[in-house]
Design an enzyme around this catalytic site. Sequence first.
Site, mmCIF file in Angstrom:
data_model
loop_
_atom_site.group_PDB
_atom_site.id
_atom_site.type_symbol
_atom_site.label_atom_id
_atom_site.label_comp_id
_atom_site.label_asym_id
_atom_site.label_seq_id
_atom_site.Cartn_x
_atom_site.Cartn_y
_atom_site.Cartn_z
ATOM 1 N N HIS A 452 -19.323 -10.301 -33.385
ATOM 2 C CA HIS A 452 -19.761 -10.384 -34.780
ATOM 3 C C HIS A 452 -19.083 -11.557 -35.498
ATOM 4 O O HIS A 452 -18.762 -12.548 -34.874
ATOM 5 C CB HIS A 452 -19.533 -9.054 -35.494
ATOM 6 C CG HIS A 452 -20.097 -7.897 -34.726
ATOM 7 N ND1 HIS A 452 -21.436 -7.574 -34.735
ATOM 8 C CD2 HIS A 452 -19.507 -7.022 -33.873
ATOM 9 C CE1 HIS A 452 -21.654 -6.539 -33.946
ATOM 10 N NE2 HIS A 452 -20.503 -6.180 -33.398
ATOM 11 N N GLU A 582 -14.678 -1.592 -26.309
ATOM 12 C CA GLU A 582 -14.756 -0.966 -27.632
ATOM 13 C C GLU A 582 -13.396 -0.329 -27.883
ATOM 14 O O GLU A 582 -13.075 0.737 -27.366
ATOM 15 C CB GLU A 582 -15.859 0.095 -27.671
ATOM 16 C CG GLU A 582 -17.262 -0.440 -27.403
ATOM 17 C CD GLU A 582 -17.907 -1.049 -28.650
ATOM 18 O OE1 GLU A 582 -17.227 -1.161 -29.695
ATOM 19 O OE2 GLU A 582 -19.103 -1.403 -28.577
#
Length: 621
Positions: A452, A582
């Site tokens: 991101h 993650e």
Amino acid sequence: MRFHWLLLSVFSSFLLALPAQAGKLVFWRFDSGQNRLVFTTDDRVQPTAQLIPNPTRVVIDLPGIVLGQPSVTENFSGTIKSVRIGQFDAQTTRLVIEIAQGYTVDPQQVKIRGISPTQWTVDLPQPQRVNSSPDTLPPLPPVPSPSTTRPNATTTTTTTSNTSDTSGDFQVTRNGLFVRLERNGDERKISSKRSRDRQKIEFELPGATLSENLLGQTFPVNNYGVSQIQFEQVSGSTARITLSVSSSSPDWQALYSRFGGLVLLPQGGLSSFNNGNAPNSPAPISINIPRNQQQQAIIQSIDLNSSNTQLNISSDRPIRGSGNWNFNQGVYEIRIDNALLSDSFRGPRLGTRSAIYQLRVRQEDADTVLIMVQPALGYQLGQLLQSSDQLLALELRSLRTPYEPNPVTRPPVVSIPPSNPPSNPPISLDPTPPPRPNPPKGRTLVILDPGHGGKDPGAIGIGGLQEKDIILPISQMVSQILEQQGIQVMMTRSSDYFVSLEGRTNMANRAGASLFVSIHANSMGAGRPDVSGLEVYYFGDRRLSDTIYRSIVRSVNVKERGVRRARFYVLRNSKMPSTLIEVGFVTGQEDAAKLRNSNYQRQMADAIARGVIEYIRQNRL
């Protein structure tokens, strides 16, 4: 009203962590369906528990832990009225489970369990209705410390019936006497005097206030040559404590603890008592110190030498230390008996190139200093040496590996634009990042991909926590650690700007990278704050993911959700071994609190870097 304390550790009142080293309560949750309280701290803790009537409350204190936020109250319907979390004093967080009016619990059925030194659960039985709340309650049953706190050590629980009416404000422990009191900031020294017949030792405490449970009270002790102890508040700002001792007893000293209490110790330490009347005390440890010097040493400083090869521990008197690895904590522990930390104690400044990654020092009990050392990547610990009577030295050794950079011959980093750039570049930049370096030939190259960025914040979690703000500092720390090992690193973004998925994989493929490591934070939506944990993904070969996953779960306090296969774009389109990590759920109540913490981010980065290095060495890249 009588309070009943459970000493979960014989040293719980003396865990005198340095103020800068105080841990934090990072997560708590009460499951009303199971009557279970779960809490997690970012440093190991030894709780104490008490059961209080009218109304019935289970109270758990966490010494050395700070809340770091305003008090919290969560109300429930049914037999559990509420759970309250607050700061009891400057270094103690308190958790209170209040039972509904007219109900009580059987204290023998209250189960307090340490899953690890930082994770604890409190299970309550189903509350039972009573005709009236009792004035007194039996004490909670003893609960051992988690076995991971100190491997191969015997946990000793001390209870003293002589002091059961003092609410824990006065305790006889295996390392002396402890008195809980308040200070008003007056820093005048404690004065002491002994009567002519040597049977009374009196301490005057300026600026100290005794609790109501101690005012005007006299309690039997019958340990350490002390028959009884007497408490007086001689003025509004001065307290007096008097010990009744035998004429042959040594003199005693009083020391303020950092938890707002007072420690009373015989001069010369408890080794002065060889008659075995110390409660649950082990045989005294023999130390080779001349008789005229058998007083507690004061640890004055811990310093790194200029060549980064030795950690020096200095004292004002002869000291002896013992060192052992605590593999559950991943630290080397140095214990120094018959010693205290100086009020002006100072530790070393640890830079990015220090041989030590983390150093923690605390007064573990009334006469033991504990030093916990974690070496930086690329270094290992050598022997603990007795350099002189007043100086201990821990050897620090640099590991000469194929990945260690040579500061003299390391080739310069040059910026080379890609050849034949497409008319529509796949990388969308906001703002324009600096040009990418071309990796030197013959050197392992790792692409680190902080997901991101820029206009794409990624997942948004509790309190507005944004994924892009969490994973960038973690990625930057991973890069720094790898580069210190001589591993070339390229980052798909080095600050807050947007890069497309295609741009990320194109960068790795054009550079001929050895590995591709993408770092993200997860989300389950605002409706699932109960979901937290680590997930690692692969598409083709899973060995890189497995290695990094094992490295993280070995050293980071995180729930394990496994290694999984997924068709993520960056995994399918990268031409080298790749993984997507993650690190936790920004929407998870447990993970979100941890991920905000810079120390936790550093732990996660260190574990990821160790996994990458392990994979590189195993596969000889």
